[in-house]
Design an enzyme around this catalytic site. Sequence first.
Site, PDB file in Angstrom:
ATOM      1  N   HIS A 205      60.724  55.948  78.701  1.00  0.00           N
ATOM      2  CA  HIS A 205      59.895  54.960  78.677  1.00  0.00           C
ATOM      3  C   HIS A 205      59.314  54.782  77.322  1.00  0.00           C
ATOM      4  O   HIS A 205      58.276  54.073  77.034  1.00  0.00           O
ATOM      5  CB  HIS A 205      58.464  55.320  79.705  1.00  0.00           C
ATOM      6  CG  HIS A 205      57.754  56.551  79.092  1.00  0.00           C
ATOM      7  ND1 HIS A 205      58.003  57.996  79.238  1.00  0.00           N
ATOM      8  CD2 HIS A 205      56.670  56.832  78.299  1.00  0.00           C
ATOM      9  CE1 HIS A 205      57.436  58.814  78.640  1.00  0.00           C
ATOM     10  NE2 HIS A 205      56.431  58.104  78.082  1.00  0.00           N
TER      11      HIS A 205
HETATM   12  C1  UD1 Z   1      51.092  56.346  77.471  1.00  0.00           C
HETATM   13  C2  UD1 Z   1      51.320  57.332  76.472  1.00  0.00           C
HETATM   14  C3  UD1 Z   1      52.547  58.219  76.106  1.00  0.00           C
HETATM   15  C4  UD1 Z   1      52.687  59.060  77.663  1.00  0.00           C
HETATM   16  C5  UD1 Z   1      52.822  57.837  78.614  1.00  0.00           C
HETATM   17  C6  UD1 Z   1      53.153  58.669  79.924  1.00  0.00           C
HETATM   18  C7  UD1 Z   1      49.964  56.516  74.620  1.00  0.00           C
HETATM   19  C8  UD1 Z   1      49.875  56.182  73.159  1.00  0.00           C
HETATM   20  N1  UD1 Z   1      50.963  56.717  75.294  1.00  0.00           N
HETATM   21  O1  UD1 Z   1      52.103  55.521  77.486  1.00  0.00           O
HETATM   22  O2  UD1 Z   1      52.489  59.263  75.116  1.00  0.00           O
HETATM   23  O3  UD1 Z   1      54.071  59.552  77.412  1.00  0.00           O
HETATM   24  O4  UD1 Z   1      51.803  57.369  78.843  1.00  0.00           O
HETATM   25  O5  UD1 Z   1      53.284  57.641  80.937  1.00  0.00           O
HETATM   26  O6  UD1 Z   1      48.894  56.701  75.062  1.00  0.00           O
HETATM   27  N2  UD1 Z   1      50.953  50.779  83.463  1.00  0.00           N
HETATM   28  C9  UD1 Z   1      50.703  50.383  84.724  1.00  0.00           C
HETATM   29  N3  UD1 Z   1      50.186  50.876  85.662  1.00  0.00           N
HETATM   30  C10 UD1 Z   1      49.419  52.202  84.930  1.00  0.00           C
HETATM   31  C11 UD1 Z   1      49.644  52.664  83.561  1.00  0.00           C
HETATM   32  C12 UD1 Z   1      50.213  51.770  82.625  1.00  0.00           C
HETATM   33  O7  UD1 Z   1      51.246  49.282  85.186  1.00  0.00           O
HETATM   34  O8  UD1 Z   1      48.633  53.254  85.502  1.00  0.00           O
HETATM   35  C13 UD1 Z   1      51.821  49.870  82.584  1.00  0.00           C
HETATM   36  C14 UD1 Z   1      50.970  48.565  81.868  1.00  0.00           C
HETATM   37  O9  UD1 Z   1      51.742  47.593  82.129  1.00  0.00           O
HETATM   38  C15 UD1 Z   1      50.687  49.078  80.468  1.00  0.00           C
HETATM   39  C16 UD1 Z   1      51.963  50.027  80.246  1.00  0.00           C
HETATM   40  O10 UD1 Z   1      52.463  50.493  81.498  1.00  0.00           O
HETATM   41  O11 UD1 Z   1      50.705  47.984  79.536  1.00  0.00           O
HETATM   42  C17 UD1 Z   1      51.754  50.839  79.326  1.00  0.00           C
HETATM   43  O12 UD1 Z   1      50.777  51.828  79.662  1.00  0.00           O
HETATM   44  P1  UD1 Z   1      49.969  52.534  78.185  1.00  0.00           P
HETATM   45  O13 UD1 Z   1      49.007  53.557  78.905  1.00  0.00           O
HETATM   46  O14 UD1 Z   1      49.598  51.577  77.255  1.00  0.00           O
HETATM   47  O15 UD1 Z   1      50.883  53.430  77.668  1.00  0.00           O
HETATM   48  P2  UD1 Z   1      52.422  54.151  78.203  1.00  0.00           P
HETATM   49  O16 UD1 Z   1      53.407  53.647  77.814  1.00  0.00           O
HETATM   50  O17 UD1 Z   1      52.139  54.564  79.873  1.00  0.00           O
END
Ligand code: UD1
Length: 364
Positions: A205
């Site tokens: 991811h």
């Molecule tokens: C975040 C962390 C990363 C960690 C990862 C684990 C940062 C900078 N990055 O990245 O270090 O390894 O979490 O998962 O904080 N989304 C959902 N449902 C959720 C959460 C997220 O659908 O419950 C989707 C959303 O479309 C969102 C995307 O995932 O825009 C990314 O989520 P985000 O929290 O921005 O970063 P991660 O890629 O999850």
Amino acid sequence: MKIISVAGARPNFMKIAPLMDAFGAHPDIEPMLVHTGQHYDEKMSDLFFRQLGIPEPDINLEVGSASHAVQTANIMTAFEPICLEEKPDAVLVVGDVNSTIGCGLVASKLGIKLIHVEAGLRSNDMAMPEEINRVLTDRISDFLFVTEPSGVDNLKREGVADEKVFFVGNVMIDTLLKNLEKAKASTIMTDLGLSPREFCTMTMHRPSNVDNPETLGDLLGAIETIQADMPIIFPIHPRTRKNIDAFGMTARVEAMTNLRLVEPLGYLDFLQLNANARCVLTDSGGLQEETTVLGTPCITMRENTERPVTTDIGTNQLVGVDPAAILAAWDKVKAGDYDNRAVPEKWDGHAATRIAEILVQRLA
Ligand code: UD1
């Protein structure tokens, strides 16, 4: 002594669990838990609270997803009034996500002592958002709790005073060791029709791997070959699923009949799979550590690691994203070269207790 602990994203939850246990058990600590809501899906958040027995958060900031600036700003704006109201003696943050730096900045600017658990790790790659979060959080922290010797060296090199740095081991491994037996009751192996050591698991991811069609295409090339050898179970992150669709790669993924996409898994199911897998393919940070303790070979599809102890003495191979390098590493796994290597010092299940003891001594 009131300590507000902060958790926001999935990899934070297994780190916060043993700390809440240790703080709850200590007569001198009044623990509070704030969930920023960075992760909010049932399978990315609530499930972990239930399975790991983490107390219901006292407050949920419900920030949700957004760009880095907006997400971090929302975390800060929501967390500041809580610190003003609750007047904690310290704020504790874990890991390297946006919730870590967001709440860390708020605490340090209010003059509240800041505790960073999992301090000192460095990939030395400032293109990673997590590296920026790590470096900045460490710079403003008063207590830096470190998991592996490289972390102590990094902090020394950056000029952090020795008396702020404590090598205590790994709270994420506290959680793993505590739940290993419980995970054996998971039915995931039979549910998926798997036999021990006859399958791989995969997670992927990182923005650097999945936000660029060319890199993602290269990685899929290597995965095509490996899944032809052995089934791969792939609990897919929402970000990766979105990009596979957006880049028109859905049909290519569906054509890999041995690559089995599943929804994000709970902690116990995933632990049971990783304990029994022939190999774990990943770009995650935490999995490099968990596989080392499990003795399961790990192939890390990144150019760098902030957790070098896992490659120095553990079961991890750091191979980058070149398909030839990934396949060479897979050959070594099949030859048995990376089975059961050493477990790092102090990864013994007692890191959170050490942290609680040190905090009570120093904050009193
Ligand atoms: C975040 C962390 C990363 C960690 C990862 C684990 C940062 C900078 N990055 O990245 O270090 O390894 O979490 O998962 O904080 N989304 C959902 N449902 C959720 C959460 C997220 O659908 O419950 C989707 C959303 O479309 C969102 C995307 O995932 O825009 C990314 O989520 P985000 O929290 O921005 O970063 P991660 O890629 O999850």
